[in-house]
Write a protein that holds these residues in place. Structure first.
Motif, PDB file in Angstrom:
ATOM      1  N   GLY A 149     135.810 108.394 116.526  1.00 23.84           N
ATOM      2  CA  GLY A 149     135.043 107.921 117.689  1.00 23.84           C
ATOM      3  C   GLY A 149     133.422 108.042 117.672  1.00 23.84           C
ATOM      4  N   LYS A 150     133.082 108.447 116.439  1.00 25.35           N
ATOM      5  CA  LYS A 150     131.625 108.840 116.082  1.00 25.35           C
ATOM      6  C   LYS A 150     130.834 107.690 115.251  1.00 25.35           C
ATOM      7  N   LYS A 151     129.841 107.531 115.657  1.00 21.00           N
ATOM      8  CA  LYS A 151     129.041 106.600 114.676  1.00 21.00           C
ATOM      9  C   LYS A 151     127.786 107.443 114.144  1.00 21.00           C
ATOM     10  N   PRO A 176     134.985 114.633 100.635  1.00 25.84           N
ATOM     11  CA  PRO A 176     134.993 113.723 101.768  1.00 25.84           C
ATOM     12  C   PRO A 176     136.408 114.015 102.700  1.00 25.84           C
ATOM     13  N   GLU A 177     135.839 113.815 103.902  1.00 25.93           N
ATOM     14  CA  GLU A 177     137.173 114.135 105.122  1.00 25.93           C
ATOM     15  C   GLU A 177     137.543 112.702 105.089  1.00 25.93           C
ATOM     16  N   GLU A 178     138.832 112.177 104.918  1.00 25.31           N
ATOM     17  CA  GLU A 178     138.854 110.846 105.310  1.00 25.31           C
ATOM     18  C   GLU A 178     140.089 110.642 106.244  1.00 25.31           C
ATOM     19  N   GLU A 181     134.255 126.859 117.758  1.00 26.26           N
ATOM     20  CA  GLU A 181     135.262 127.297 118.769  1.00 26.26           C
ATOM     21  C   GLU A 181     135.445 126.021 120.005  1.00 26.26           C
ATOM     22  N   ASP A 182     134.671 124.982 119.545  1.00 21.47           N
ATOM     23  CA  ASP A 182     134.843 123.683 120.375  1.00 21.47           C
ATOM     24  C   ASP A 182     136.380 123.206 120.074  1.00 21.47           C
ATOM     25  N   TRP A 183     136.567 123.626 118.797  1.00 22.79           N
ATOM     26  CA  TRP A 183     137.954 122.995 118.302  1.00 22.79           C
ATOM     27  C   TRP A 183     139.187 124.103 118.664  1.00 22.79           C
ATOM     28  N   GLY A 225     122.313 125.083 122.657  1.00 25.24           N
ATOM     29  CA  GLY A 225     120.958 124.274 122.629  1.00 25.24           C
ATOM     30  C   GLY A 225     120.789 123.298 121.611  1.00 25.24           C
ATOM     31  N   ILE A 226     121.818 123.182 120.644  1.00 26.22           N
ATOM     32  CA  ILE A 226     121.488 122.034 119.856  1.00 26.22           C
ATOM     33  C   ILE A 226     122.794 121.262 119.522  1.00 26.22           C
ATOM     34  N   SER A 227     122.655 120.000 119.396  1.00 25.33           N
ATOM     35  CA  SER A 227     123.616 119.171 118.961  1.00 25.33           C
ATOM     36  C   SER A 227     123.283 117.806 118.483  1.00 25.33           C
TER      37      SER A 227
HETATM   38  N1  C2G Z   1     128.508 123.130 115.436  1.00 24.37           N
HETATM   39  C1  C2G Z   1     127.952 124.509 115.819  1.00 24.37           C
HETATM   40  N2  C2G Z   1     127.107 124.419 116.574  1.00 24.37           N
HETATM   41  C2  C2G Z   1     126.583 123.325 117.174  1.00 24.37           C
HETATM   42  C3  C2G Z   1     127.060 121.974 116.665  1.00 24.37           C
HETATM   43  C4  C2G Z   1     127.995 121.892 115.805  1.00 24.37           C
HETATM   44  O1  C2G Z   1     128.890 125.572 115.601  1.00 24.37           O
HETATM   45  N3  C2G Z   1     125.514 123.304 117.873  1.00 24.37           N
HETATM   46  C5  C2G Z   1     129.748 123.303 114.528  1.00 24.37           C
HETATM   47  C6  C2G Z   1     131.060 122.551 114.955  1.00 24.37           C
HETATM   48  O2  C2G Z   1     131.762 123.456 115.833  1.00 24.37           O
HETATM   49  C7  C2G Z   1     131.776 122.346 113.623  1.00 24.37           C
HETATM   50  C8  C2G Z   1     130.591 121.839 112.594  1.00 24.37           C
HETATM   51  O3  C2G Z   1     129.122 122.549 113.360  1.00 24.37           O
HETATM   52  O4  C2G Z   1     132.268 123.467 113.034  1.00 24.37           O
HETATM   53  C9  C2G Z   1     130.291 120.420 112.266  1.00 24.37           C
HETATM   54  O5  C2G Z   1     130.282 119.739 113.602  1.00 24.37           O
HETATM   55  P1  C2G Z   1     130.428 118.250 113.616  1.00 24.37           P
HETATM   56  O6  C2G Z   1     129.592 117.544 112.613  1.00 24.37           O
HETATM   57  O7  C2G Z   1     130.267 117.642 115.070  1.00 24.37           O
HETATM   58  O8  C2G Z   1     131.839 118.039 113.215  1.00 24.37           O
HETATM   59  P2  C2G Z   1     133.020 117.649 114.166  1.00 24.37           P
HETATM   60  O9  C2G Z   1     132.735 116.186 114.433  1.00 24.37           O
HETATM   61  O10 C2G Z   1     133.330 118.471 115.219  1.00 24.37           O
HETATM   62  O11 C2G Z   1     134.264 117.362 112.994  1.00 24.37           O
HETATM   63  O12 C2G Z   1     138.759 117.526 111.338  1.00 24.37           O
HETATM   64  C10 C2G Z   1     137.667 118.319 111.825  1.00 24.37           C
HETATM   65  C11 C2G Z   1     136.568 117.086 112.398  1.00 24.37           C
HETATM   66  O13 C2G Z   1     136.005 116.621 111.211  1.00 24.37           O
HETATM   67  C12 C2G Z   1     135.358 118.050 112.814  1.00 24.37           C
END
Ligand code: C2G
Length: 153
Positions: free
Chosen positions: A46-48, A71-73, A94-96, A117-119
């Protein structure tokens, strides 16, 4: 004995949060393998992404903490990758937390703190604002110029 750490992510608009987690993950072992989500898999997530897969993979591969970017497919490849690369640790932000505990029969599963503070979402919002503000300032300039032309004629 090589201690391989495995992680996955999209890594779009590469930022300090991505760098911090890769640094922390590398510190957990002596080889870090990163699965970079393909554009097709991101559609399933669900990401673009703004940045195409090949560029995101190349950027991650260039990071000093990363030994290999693959690659993660799909969601299911983790167990295959654990076997293929003889991974001892699976780590992710830890969001996972809790989402990959099922892998703990094969590897140590760790969830590391995210960087506040960053995303990528926030970066996209700021960039889109720039677009709007930039267009607005161009419109204002154009209005001023047409006003001047009108007064001169
Ligand atoms: N991350 C982080 N701090 C942030 C943003 C991201 O530590 N401010 C970490 C996330 O927790 C993740 C990694 O950076 O471990 C990559 O984040 P994303 O690119 O958002 O990856 P995601 O969509 O969570 O993919 O099968 C697992 C999924 O593919 C994870």
């Amino acid at each position: 004995m090589t201690k391989t750490v495995l992680t996955y992510g999209t890594f779009d608009l590469f930022h300090i949060g991505h760098l911090n987690i890769l640094k922390r993950l590398k510190a957990e072992g002596d080889r870090l393998i990163v699965g970079v989500s393909t554009d097709e898999f991101n559609a399933i997530k669900g990401k673009k992404p703004v940045v195409p897969f090949e560029q995101r993979r190349e950027i991650v591969q260039a990071i000093e903490y990363v030994d290999l970017a693959i690659p993660e497919e799909n969601w299911e490849q983790k167990r295959l990758d654990i076997a293929k690369y003889d991974a001892k640790v699976f780590g992710i932000g830890e969001d996972w937390k809790g989402k990959f505990d099922d892998l703990d029969d094969e590897v140590q599963v760790i969830y590391l703190p995210r960087t506040d503070g960053i995303s990528t979402t926030e970066l996209k919002r700021v960039l889109s604002e720039f677009d709007e503000r930039h267009v607005q300032s161009l419109k204002d300039t154009l209005d001023t110029l047409s006003q001047i032309v009108k007064e001169l004629s």
